[in-house]
Design a protein around this motif. Sequence first.
Motif, PDB file in Angstrom:
ATOM      1  N   LEU A 120       0.838  -1.193   0.000  1.00  0.00           N
ATOM      2  CA  LEU A 120       0.000   0.000   0.000  1.00  0.00           C
ATOM      3  C   LEU A 120       0.877   1.248   0.000  1.00  0.00           C
ATOM      4  CD1 LEU A 120      -2.896   1.184   0.193  1.00  0.00           C
ATOM      5  CD2 LEU A 120      -2.580   1.237   2.685  1.00  0.00           C
ATOM      6  N   PHE A 144      -1.202  -1.011  -4.345  1.00  0.00           N
ATOM      7  CA  PHE A 144      -2.300  -0.055  -4.338  1.00  0.00           C
ATOM      8  C   PHE A 144      -1.803   1.322  -3.923  1.00  0.00           C
ATOM      9  CE2 PHE A 144      -4.154  -4.197  -3.120  1.00  0.00           C
ATOM     10  CZ  PHE A 144      -5.031  -4.376  -4.176  1.00  0.00           C
ATOM     11  N   LEU A 146      -6.550   2.661  -5.303  1.00  0.00           N
ATOM     12  CA  LEU A 146      -7.482   2.120  -4.320  1.00  0.00           C
ATOM     13  C   LEU A 146      -8.421   3.204  -3.796  1.00  0.00           C
ATOM     14  CD1 LEU A 146      -8.105  -0.539  -2.751  1.00  0.00           C
ATOM     15  CD2 LEU A 146      -6.615   0.327  -0.937  1.00  0.00           C
ATOM     16  N   LEU A 199     -10.892   0.871   4.057  1.00  0.00           N
ATOM     17  CA  LEU A 199      -9.865   0.006   3.458  1.00  0.00           C
ATOM     18  C   LEU A 199     -10.253  -1.474   3.482  1.00  0.00           C
ATOM     19  CD1 LEU A 199      -6.581   1.756   4.668  1.00  0.00           C
ATOM     20  CD2 LEU A 199      -7.571   1.756   2.375  1.00  0.00           C
ATOM     21  N   LYS A 224     -12.750  -1.995   0.663  1.00  0.00           N
ATOM     22  CA  LYS A 224     -12.104  -1.866  -0.653  1.00  0.00           C
ATOM     23  C   LYS A 224     -11.321  -3.130  -0.989  1.00  0.00           C
ATOM     24  CE  LYS A 224     -12.664   2.488  -2.258  1.00  0.00           C
ATOM     25  NZ  LYS A 224     -12.777   2.948  -3.657  1.00  0.00           N
ATOM     26  N   LEU A 225     -10.572  -3.640  -0.035  1.00  0.00           N
ATOM     27  CA  LEU A 225      -9.713  -4.790  -0.276  1.00  0.00           C
ATOM     28  C   LEU A 225     -10.519  -6.086  -0.370  1.00  0.00           C
ATOM     29  CD1 LEU A 225      -6.834  -3.728   2.110  1.00  0.00           C
ATOM     30  CD2 LEU A 225      -6.685  -3.878  -0.375  1.00  0.00           C
ATOM     31  N   TRP A 281      -8.745  -8.999  -2.592  1.00  0.00           N
ATOM     32  CA  TRP A 281      -7.311  -8.990  -2.278  1.00  0.00           C
ATOM     33  C   TRP A 281      -7.005  -9.552  -0.899  1.00  0.00           C
ATOM     34  CZ3 TRP A 281      -5.341  -8.530  -6.740  1.00  0.00           C
ATOM     35  CH2 TRP A 281      -5.901  -7.687  -7.695  1.00  0.00           C
TER      36      TRP A 281
END
Length: 386
Positions: free
Chosen positions: A211, A263, A301, A376, A379-380, A385
């Motif tokens: 990240l 990301f 991201l 986060l 999103k992941l 991911w």
Amino acid sequence: MSEKYGEVERLWADLQSNCTDELFQQPRDVEITSQDVLSRIEKVILEIITDLSKGQAPLLVIQNRSSWANIRFDDAVGLHMGSGSTVSTIRSDSASSVNRFALTLKVLSEVYKLVQSNTYATKRDIYYNDTQLFGSQRTVDSIIDDISCMLKVPRRSLHVLATSKGLLSGDLSYLEEDGTRVNCRSESNAISVSSNVCGIRNIVSSAKFVLIVEKDATFQRLLDDGFCSRLGPCIMITGKGFPDVNSRLMVRKLWDTMHIPIFALVDADPHGIEIMCIYKYGSVSMSFEAHNLTVPSVMWLGLLPSDIERLKVPKEALIPFKKKDESKLSSLRKRPYIACQPAWEREMVILHERRQKAEIQSLTSIAPNFLTEVYLPNKLHYGGWI
């Protein structure tokens, strides 16, 4: 004398138009040896001596590192210096450039000694060797990049290192060139990015992703919240805003070694988008070293402009556009890489229409731990991911 310069510049343009890009950009798998560097410096000096022996004022010709005319775009490489014809001529008989000519030769001599003796120095070391001569650190920095571009060698091959401003944390350990073992797994303290990234070896990590965090403040907040262990294992890196070369080299090093998703977490504003683009596609000024610095696999991201409306970020947390934001956004939308990123273009259209920007920290207006505990992770998870 002006006729001589005109002829030289015409010959240089002819040479560029008839050469392939390989002359201007060394592929990653071509090793530049110390002898290569020494030979290229000697060639420059020999040309100067030859001019002097003929009673002619010597000059240095360098591809213009600030001109888009010299830039080509490849979505697998990013912005790289091609065979453009725009050059900068540093003349020894011109009042406007004679000082630059002398300083460039001074730095060339320092580089030659460093490479020949297989020793290293920082850019600050070179500056402090004669502060009155150079005048400023920025002058030294610019000349070193000019020399790297002129010799067509990566900057690290000049044996000149830069002090890093970036930070690392997460599931990562490695050996520095001198054998020092570096462990980045501390949950409370980050590690400074190495000033000799290319000397790093024996990388050990089980991270699932990297990240890139735009700002130091956000990086520290994620560090305090134990982000790397809670949503990991992963690796975090920040260049503290506009990234230095070492931070970019480190991201590339991690990609080359691990081939895991990378990301970018940046502000939803033109400046944040540009920072992400530098990691992904590179910059004009360092395009001559694109193969070592860009990571075209970097994914955006957040914070996305579309997230502002979707998450109902409070209006008081948003910042109105200024003229420089409008100018930067307009410039970004004209960049060659936007054509292959239609999703990015849509996000920038939202920015343009709303004329408002949002910092990552604006998410705290929703909830204090919203970034780490909700934004986060979702999103992941959504992307598969974690």
